[in-house]
Design a protein around this motif. Structure first.
Motif, PDB file in Angstrom:
ATOM      1  N   ASN A 668      16.156  39.323  45.260  1.00  0.00           N
ATOM      2  CA  ASN A 668      15.011  38.722  44.576  1.00  0.00           C
ATOM      3  C   ASN A 668      13.806  39.618  44.860  1.00  0.00           C
ATOM      4  O   ASN A 668      13.193  39.526  45.922  1.00  0.00           O
ATOM      5  N   PRO A 669      13.496  40.542  43.947  1.00  0.00           N
ATOM      6  CA  PRO A 669      12.427  41.520  44.213  1.00  0.00           C
ATOM      7  C   PRO A 669      11.097  40.881  44.613  1.00  0.00           C
ATOM      8  O   PRO A 669      10.366  41.423  45.451  1.00  0.00           O
ATOM      9  N   MET A 670      10.802  39.707  44.052  1.00  0.00           N
ATOM     10  CA  MET A 670       9.550  39.029  44.403  1.00  0.00           C
ATOM     11  C   MET A 670       9.540  38.665  45.894  1.00  0.00           C
ATOM     12  O   MET A 670       8.539  38.876  46.598  1.00  0.00           O
ATOM     13  N   VAL A 671      10.662  38.151  46.365  1.00  0.00           N
ATOM     14  CA  VAL A 671      10.756  37.772  47.773  1.00  0.00           C
ATOM     15  C   VAL A 671      10.740  39.013  48.665  1.00  0.00           C
ATOM     16  O   VAL A 671      10.091  39.026  49.714  1.00  0.00           O
ATOM     17  N   VAL A 672      11.428  40.064  48.243  1.00  0.00           N
ATOM     18  CA  VAL A 672      11.435  41.309  49.018  1.00  0.00           C
ATOM     19  C   VAL A 672      10.008  41.825  49.192  1.00  0.00           C
ATOM     20  O   VAL A 672       9.584  42.188  50.298  1.00  0.00           O
ATOM     21  N   GLU A 673       9.262  41.835  48.116  1.00  0.00           N
ATOM     22  CA  GLU A 673       7.887  42.326  48.215  1.00  0.00           C
ATOM     23  C   GLU A 673       7.034  41.443  49.110  1.00  0.00           C
ATOM     24  O   GLU A 673       6.173  41.935  49.853  1.00  0.00           O
ATOM     25  N   GLY A 674       7.281  40.144  49.063  1.00  0.00           N
ATOM     26  CA  GLY A 674       6.557  39.238  49.960  1.00  0.00           C
ATOM     27  C   GLY A 674       6.860  39.551  51.416  1.00  0.00           C
ATOM     28  O   GLY A 674       5.971  39.517  52.278  1.00  0.00           O
ATOM     29  N   GLN A 675       8.131  39.848  51.708  1.00  0.00           N
ATOM     30  CA  GLN A 675       8.502  40.212  53.075  1.00  0.00           C
ATOM     31  C   GLN A 675       7.764  41.478  53.501  1.00  0.00           C
ATOM     32  O   GLN A 675       7.285  41.579  54.632  1.00  0.00           O
ATOM     33  N   ILE A 676       7.683  42.442  52.609  1.00  0.00           N
ATOM     34  CA  ILE A 676       7.008  43.698  52.941  1.00  0.00           C
ATOM     35  C   ILE A 676       5.512  43.463  53.154  1.00  0.00           C
ATOM     36  O   ILE A 676       4.922  43.947  54.125  1.00  0.00           O
ATOM     37  N   HIS A 677       4.899  42.706  52.263  1.00  0.00           N
ATOM     38  CA  HIS A 677       3.465  42.409  52.430  1.00  0.00           C
ATOM     39  C   HIS A 677       3.182  41.847  53.819  1.00  0.00           C
ATOM     40  O   HIS A 677       2.234  42.258  54.500  1.00  0.00           O
ATOM     41  N   GLY A 678       3.992  40.887  54.224  1.00  0.00           N
ATOM     42  CA  GLY A 678       3.760  40.243  55.519  1.00  0.00           C
ATOM     43  C   GLY A 678       3.896  41.226  56.658  1.00  0.00           C
ATOM     44  O   GLY A 678       3.110  41.215  57.616  1.00  0.00           O
ATOM     45  N   GLY A 679       4.899  42.091  56.575  1.00  0.00           N
ATOM     46  CA  GLY A 679       5.106  43.082  57.636  1.00  0.00           C
ATOM     47  C   GLY A 679       3.979  44.094  57.691  1.00  0.00           C
ATOM     48  O   GLY A 679       3.606  44.561  58.773  1.00  0.00           O
ATOM     49  N   LEU A 680       3.426  44.433  56.551  1.00  0.00           N
ATOM     50  CA  LEU A 680       2.307  45.375  56.537  1.00  0.00           C
ATOM     51  C   LEU A 680       1.086  44.765  57.228  1.00  0.00           C
ATOM     52  O   LEU A 680       0.380  45.440  57.988  1.00  0.00           O
ATOM     53  N   ALA A 681       0.859  43.485  56.990  1.00  0.00           N
ATOM     54  CA  ALA A 681      -0.251  42.813  57.681  1.00  0.00           C
ATOM     55  C   ALA A 681      -0.006  42.805  59.185  1.00  0.00           C
ATOM     56  O   ALA A 681      -0.932  43.011  59.983  1.00  0.00           O
ATOM     57  N   ASP A 682       1.251  42.578  59.585  1.00  0.00           N
ATOM     58  CA  ASP A 682       1.590  42.650  61.010  1.00  0.00           C
ATOM     59  C   ASP A 682       1.206  44.011  61.581  1.00  0.00           C
ATOM     60  O   ASP A 682       0.687  44.116  62.698  1.00  0.00           O
ATOM     61  N   GLY A 683       1.482  45.049  60.822  1.00  0.00           N
ATOM     62  CA  GLY A 683       1.204  46.404  61.283  1.00  0.00           C
ATOM     63  C   GLY A 683      -0.281  46.638  61.471  1.00  0.00           C
ATOM     64  O   GLY A 683      -0.715  47.277  62.442  1.00  0.00           O
ATOM     65  N   ILE A 684      -1.083  46.109  60.546  1.00  0.00           N
ATOM     66  CA  ILE A 684      -2.540  46.211  60.685  1.00  0.00           C
ATOM     67  C   ILE A 684      -2.966  45.500  61.970  1.00  0.00           C
ATOM     68  O   ILE A 684      -3.793  46.002  62.742  1.00  0.00           O
ATOM     69  N   GLY A 685      -2.391  44.331  62.192  1.00  0.00           N
ATOM     70  CA  GLY A 685      -2.740  43.561  63.389  1.00  0.00           C
ATOM     71  C   GLY A 685      -2.416  44.323  64.655  1.00  0.00           C
ATOM     72  O   GLY A 685      -3.249  44.434  65.560  1.00  0.00           O
ATOM     73  N   MET A 686      -1.185  44.832  64.724  1.00  0.00           N
ATOM     74  CA  MET A 686      -0.787  45.519  65.954  1.00  0.00           C
ATOM     75  C   MET A 686      -1.581  46.798  66.163  1.00  0.00           C
ATOM     76  O   MET A 686      -1.978  47.125  67.272  1.00  0.00           O
ATOM     77  N   ALA A 687      -1.794  47.538  65.087  1.00  0.00           N
ATOM     78  CA  ALA A 687      -2.468  48.828  65.220  1.00  0.00           C
ATOM     79  C   ALA A 687      -3.945  48.669  65.562  1.00  0.00           C
ATOM     80  O   ALA A 687      -4.504  49.488  66.286  1.00  0.00           O
ATOM     81  N   LEU A 688      -4.556  47.618  65.050  1.00  0.00           N
ATOM     82  CA  LEU A 688      -6.018  47.534  65.156  1.00  0.00           C
ATOM     83  C   LEU A 688      -6.554  46.374  65.990  1.00  0.00           C
ATOM     84  O   LEU A 688      -7.709  46.402  66.419  1.00  0.00           O
ATOM     85  N   MET A 689      -5.746  45.322  66.203  1.00  0.00           N
ATOM     86  CA  MET A 689      -6.355  44.102  66.733  1.00  0.00           C
ATOM     87  C   MET A 689      -5.645  43.449  67.910  1.00  0.00           C
ATOM     88  O   MET A 689      -6.279  42.908  68.801  1.00  0.00           O
ATOM     89  N   GLU A 690      -4.330  43.439  67.897  1.00  0.00           N
ATOM     90  CA  GLU A 690      -3.597  42.553  68.799  1.00  0.00           C
ATOM     91  C   GLU A 690      -3.143  43.258  70.073  1.00  0.00           C
ATOM     92  O   GLU A 690      -2.526  44.303  70.012  1.00  0.00           O
ATOM     93  N   ALA A 691      -3.419  42.655  71.208  1.00  0.00           N
ATOM     94  CA  ALA A 691      -2.812  43.110  72.459  1.00  0.00           C
ATOM     95  C   ALA A 691      -2.971  42.013  73.492  1.00  0.00           C
ATOM     96  O   ALA A 691      -3.986  41.313  73.536  1.00  0.00           O
ATOM     97  N   LEU A 692      -1.937  41.855  74.302  1.00  0.00           N
ATOM     98  CA  LEU A 692      -2.011  40.920  75.415  1.00  0.00           C
ATOM     99  C   LEU A 692      -2.284  41.749  76.666  1.00  0.00           C
ATOM    100  O   LEU A 692      -1.404  42.406  77.191  1.00  0.00           O
ATOM    101  N   ALA A 693      -3.536  41.744  77.098  1.00  0.00           N
ATOM    102  CA  ALA A 693      -3.907  42.487  78.301  1.00  0.00           C
ATOM    103  C   ALA A 693      -4.042  41.515  79.471  1.00  0.00           C
ATOM    104  O   ALA A 693      -4.132  40.298  79.278  1.00  0.00           O
ATOM    105  N   PHE A 694      -4.040  42.070  80.683  1.00  0.00           N
ATOM    106  CA  PHE A 694      -4.106  41.249  81.891  1.00  0.00           C
ATOM    107  C   PHE A 694      -5.121  41.852  82.855  1.00  0.00           C
ATOM    108  O   PHE A 694      -5.242  43.075  82.946  1.00  0.00           O
ATOM    109  N   ASP A 695      -5.839  40.990  83.571  1.00  0.00           N
ATOM    110  CA  ASP A 695      -6.775  41.509  84.563  1.00  0.00           C
ATOM    111  C   ASP A 695      -6.028  41.777  85.868  1.00  0.00           C
ATOM    112  O   ASP A 695      -4.830  41.481  85.968  1.00  0.00           O
ATOM    113  N   PRO A 696      -6.684  42.350  86.871  1.00  0.00           N
ATOM    114  CA  PRO A 696      -5.954  42.747  88.090  1.00  0.00           C
ATOM    115  C   PRO A 696      -5.271  41.583  88.813  1.00  0.00           C
ATOM    116  O   PRO A 696      -4.332  41.789  89.571  1.00  0.00           O
ATOM    117  N   ASP A 697      -5.739  40.365  88.591  1.00  0.00           N
ATOM    118  CA  ASP A 697      -5.098  39.213  89.223  1.00  0.00           C
ATOM    119  C   ASP A 697      -3.963  38.643  88.367  1.00  0.00           C
ATOM    120  O   ASP A 697      -3.363  37.624  88.718  1.00  0.00           O
TER     121      ASP A 697
END
Lengths: 788, 164
Positions: A668-697
């Motif tokens: 279903n090409p429509m569904v395939v493209e939807g899957q790709i769109h979502g993954g691309l947004a994930d990539g923007i998030g990981m590359a530019l915004m998302e990280a779980l950091a921890f302080d020294p404690d």
């Protein structure tokens, strides 16, 4: 560029509206927290404020005295039942409720069961826990220091080492490097991130004291695997356990594992004799459920002076948190990471991976994981760019020159994988053309002359999905096969029962389309049943982009079995030999006499009727199938990202993103493209915004959506998609799977673009404004640690 | 505290704890589970409802604050004559996948079209920027809202508003 809006219902493959939309659009979906069982109680978990501390005492008396509290369960309660610890998916154990020490901030300490969700939360504040804080291991690069605190004294360990593992030919790789004209090396951190589906994890356990049957409604991507684990952990006979996955509000790997709250809900139901619902809040989700990545990589790439890539060598330090809970095949502690030679024709490659414990949440494979392929693709695609920058080569040309050529398939990589099919140069060419690559470089040169920062990033990825061949791959000893059952009712309507579980991918529609394609009936006439272990065949579920490669294959094959059963019935109906019949558009026709034919609906009715069938033929059309994949499938893609960077603030704007994917045949090409769109947004998030950091404690610095930033519509551009189609030669319908392709392929494209814009060799994700600005000053941050 | 809230045109009077969140009032007291809960901090927007016609995050509104006000949830979007044009467009353009953020996205889109029948893609993105979707990458949501606007313009109705 292609776009697909929903068309009318096709008799098989093609874009069509999703069947599941009808309930979601009306607010009539049934997610875990929507379910109310008679007499149901509500639970909440008390969690550790410390990353590492000894538990001195736990006093639950005040909480137990709360008028609405029905039960308080502690590690001591569970120890009495032999349930204080549970096996992880990597042959380690994890505390269900802490008994001796807490080993990460947010770890589960006590479980309160009350009349309503507010009362359960109130009672948490009445529990008194005395802790003796211990120094925490936060920086993975110091986890193996001789004086590092030992986290797993429960296992009588004397250090924080989990495993050493390697792949490839070390001597051959060293030889290639010793003869190479040029070598580029780089330290890369793929930081810890979180899948953060919009629906958090939860469970409703209901133990029937009369029948001894346990029913668990739960947010799971793998209901059958969960059932088996409950049987193994709790000692409840497996046939007395029913796991039901309702509608799932996004999974991305977060809903593969079994979390302590699920086990506690089961105990809570046994103790109280009533159903117990536990749903985590967002902070609990971000602090205690399966994270992703956390790979510290040192990579080297070797090439000739004319730009022929020769080999890759990599050392990885893998931060697995306090319990080794990654979901990996038993033989592969680093998953499929050794696919890191990527899409290039290399002579040799080698990696060594060391896993360590730290005082952080366990997990490690989630967020459209593909079993560490995300890390592998990031590694090779950054190294290629670093090499290109060092040598002054164009990164797109360097890739094109070294891609595996179409005639080399099936292609055996230096690390032993057999890639099934692909036309990599065509895929890259399509993406570069769609992006207008040469024109973009001209524009960039003009802007640079004016002092404006524009960057162009290219990535090419090869995915390895559809795990997997049982001789190589298992989860907890369970082979990675999936089942399908297809029933055809007398009127020709069908019910397909599957072991995989949708979390938004649209299985209700696309799997009906596979049956429709094979039987020539309408997808509207096929009901897809998933998620209920009492109603569906066994299988390992949905993760690692394996639904279409494995369950999709099972579906096609079970439909073909039905078709062959129908052929026998049709031969009896039409009084010809089965071999004289031809299957055309949902009908069996007599060869040479198409007027003599029977439709699937007519055959189905006849199969259930008094029609006399040949001896040994059972009647009915129902069939079952188990699919053991002979190989993985290997989707690929070429991505081009264009960014603008504000030189004053370091703010990145993703202006364009071109994605050309080859996932084989598209159901279903429509569904395939939807899957790709979502993954691309994930990539923007990981590359530019998302990280779980921890302080020294060991304090978690991303424990809410105020701190753990997800991309919104404003950070995402209007995606530009293209496609190439190279069917998988070993998959029954030539499909390869697509769910994680864009998540795997997009982060290096974004990072390559940003670093291209600012002219910096490397800086780790996420490239927040602060990180970009620091990188421009030559002082990039360690993004897994707190900024001081 | 006794409160009276009109939800999807029906008046409900209930005795509630003052601390009860509107999202839990809708879900647990009224059984309207189409409104979801996702983050507690007003960041994700899966709990968006229309409060007196404007999008509001119901995880950050106390039920008592809705006393005497009108709430519209996803269950109140479809009219007697079928789906709201926005609902239909979300399906046509594949603007939803797991469906969890969908009710909030639909209501925000409805409110946008009610005040701006011809929004640009940038205006649509701005309107939904307080809400997170992890599945769609937003593009098809933007296309769906545009499609709903286009269809309303073709049909000559005001922004596709359901006339019921």
């Amino acid at each position: 560029m292609t776009t697909h809006a929903a068309a009318s219902t096709p008799l098989g493959f093609g874009s069509m509206r999703r069947k599941e939309d009808a309930r979601f659009l009306r607010g009539a979906g049934r997610y875990l927290d929507d379910i109310v069982l008679p007499g149901m109680l509500h639970a909440a978990i008390l969690r550790s404020p410390y990353a590492h501390a000894r538990i001195v005492s736990v006093d639950t008396s005040a909480a137990e005295a709360h008028p609405k509290v029905e039960a308080v369960i502690t590690g001591e309660t569970l120890a009495g039942l032999g349930l204080a610890w549970m096996p992880t998916l990597s042959h380690d154990v994890q505390a269900v409720l802490a008994t001796d020490k807490v080993r990460f901030q947010g770890q589960e300490v006590a479980f309160v069961v009350a009349e309503d969700r507010y009362a359960a939360r109130d009672a948490l504040g009445l529990i008194e826990v005395e802790y003796e804080p211990l120094p925490a291991v936060v920086d993975a690069t110091h986890a193996l220091d001789p004086d590092a605190p030992v986290i797993r004294d429960d296992l009588h360990r004397t250090d924080n080492h989990i495993f050493d593992w390697e792949a490839g030919d070390a001597a051959a790789t060293d030889e290639v490097f010793s003869r190479a004209d040029v070598v580029a090396e780089c330290d890369l951190l793929y930081p810890r991130s979180h899948p953060a589906p919009m629906e958090t994890c939860g469970s409703i356990a209901s133990m029937d004291p009369v029948s001894g049957k346990l029913t668990v409604h739960t947010t799971t991507q793998a209901p059958h695997a969960h059932r088996t684990v409950y049987a193994l952990v709790a000692g409840i006979p497996e046939h007395k356990i029913q796991v039901i996955a309702p509608d799932i509000g996004g999974g991305f790997g977060n809903k593969v594992g079994i979390y302590p709250g699920y086990v506690c809900a089961v105990v809570g139901s046994i103790v109280t004799g009533r159903p117990v619902k536990w749903v985590e809040d967002r902070s609990e989700n971000l602090m205690s459920t399966s994270f992703a990545r956390d790979y510290h990589m040192h990579g080297e790439i070797a090439a000739t002076k004319d730009g022929t890539l020769l080999g890759v060598r990599v050392k990885v330090l893998a931060d697995h948190g306090a319990f080794n809970g990654t979901a990996q095949p038993s033989k592969l502690p680093a998953g499929l990471f050794h696919v890191f030679s990527g899409s290039y024709d290399l002579r040799a490659a080698h990696c060594s991976v060391t896993g360590v414990y730290t005082n952080k949440c366990p997990g490690g494979v989630a967020y459209a994981c593909s079993f560490r392929i995300t890390e592998a693709v990031y590694l090779i695609e950054r190294l290629v760019d670093v090499l290109a920058r060092d040598q002054g080569w164009d990164p797109a040309e360097l890739r094109m020159k070294n891609l595996i050529r179409p005639e080399q398939f099936p292609y055996r990589t230096a690390l032993g994988w057999e890639y099934d099919s692909g036309n990599y140069p065509k895929t890259l060419r399509t993406a570069l053309d769609l992006a207008g690559y040469a024109e973009l470089r001209r524009e960039q040169a003009e802007k640079r002359a004016r002092g404006e920062l524009m960057g162009i990033g290219v990535s090419f990825f090869t995915e390895a999905v559809g795990a997997g061949p049982r001789k190589h791959m298992d989860i907890l000893g369970l082979g990675m096969a999936d089942g399908a059952e297809l029933r055809v009712h007398p009127t020709g309507k069908a019910v397909l029962r599957l072991s995989c579980m949708t979390q938004g991918q649209g299985h209700q529609t696309t799997f009906a389309q596979i049956v429709a394609e094979e039987l020539g009936i309408s997808p509207d006439d096929v009901e897809v049943v998933q998620g209920d272990t009492d109603q569906t065949p066994f299988g390992l579920g949905t993760y690692g982009s394996r639904s279409t490669p494995v369950s999709g294959a099972a579906t096609a094959l079970v439909a073909r079995k039905v078709r062959e059963r129908a052929r026998i019935v049709a031969s009896a109906m039409l009084e010809v030999a089965p071999s004289d019949l031809e299957f055309v558009k949902g009908r069996f026709e007599v060869r040479g006499d198409p007027a003599a034919s029977a439709s699937m609906a007519e055959i189905a009715m006849a199969a259930h009727s008094a029609l006399e069938l040949p001896e040994g033929v059972e009647g009915h059309l129902d069939a079952t199938c188990v699919y053991n994949p002979p190989n993985l499938t290997y989707p690929c893609g070429a991505y081009v990202c264009v960014v603008d960077v504000d030189p004053g603030t370091g703010q990145v704007t993703v202006r364009r993103f071109v994605a050309v994917d080859d996932c084989g045949v598209r159901i279903n090409p429509m569904v395939v493209e939807g899957q790709i769109h979502g993954g691309l947004a994930d990539g923007i998030g990981m590359a530019l915004m998302e990280a779980l950091a921890f302080d020294p404690d060991g304090n978690h610095l991303g424990a809410s959506f105020m701190d753990y930033l997800l991309p919104t519509a404003l950070e995402c551009p209007s995606w530009e998609l293209g496609e190439t189609v190279t069917p998988s030669p070993h998959h029954p319908i030539g499909a390869k799977g697509v769910g994680e392709s864009a998540t795997v392929g997009s982060p290096p494209a974004v990072v390559n673009a940003v670093l291209d814009a600012i002219g910096v060799r490397h800086a780790d994700m996420p490239l927040t404004p602060a990180q970009v600005w620091r990188a421009m000053q030559g002082r990039p941050l360690r993004t897994d640690l707190s900024v001081t | 505290m006794q409160i009276t809230v009109t939800v999807n045109g029906v008046e409900y009077t209930r005795d509630v704890e003052p601390r009860l969140l509107l999202v839990h009032f809708l879900r647990d007291e009224l059984g309207l589970t189409g409104t979801h809960w996702g983050c507690d901090t007003s960041n994700c927007g899966v709990c968006v409802v229309l409060l007196d016609g404007l999008p509001a995050k119901s995880c950050t509104v106390l039920a008592v604050m809705a006393d005497g006000h009108e709430v519209r949830t996803v269950e109140g979007l479809a009219g007697a004559d079928g789906l709201d044009p926005v609902q239909q467009a979300f399906s046509d353009m594949h603007g939803l996948q797991c469906g969890f953020c969908t009710p909030g996205m639909l209501l925000t889109s409805r409110a946008l079209l009610d005040r701006n029948p011809d929004p640009s893609p940038a205006e649509i993105r701005e309107a939904i920027s307080g809400q997170v979707c992890r599945c769609t990458g937003y593009e098809n949501i933007v296309r769906a809202v545009r499609a709903a606007a286009d269809r309303a313009a073709e049909a000559g109705t005001a922004a596709g508003t359901v006339t019921s």
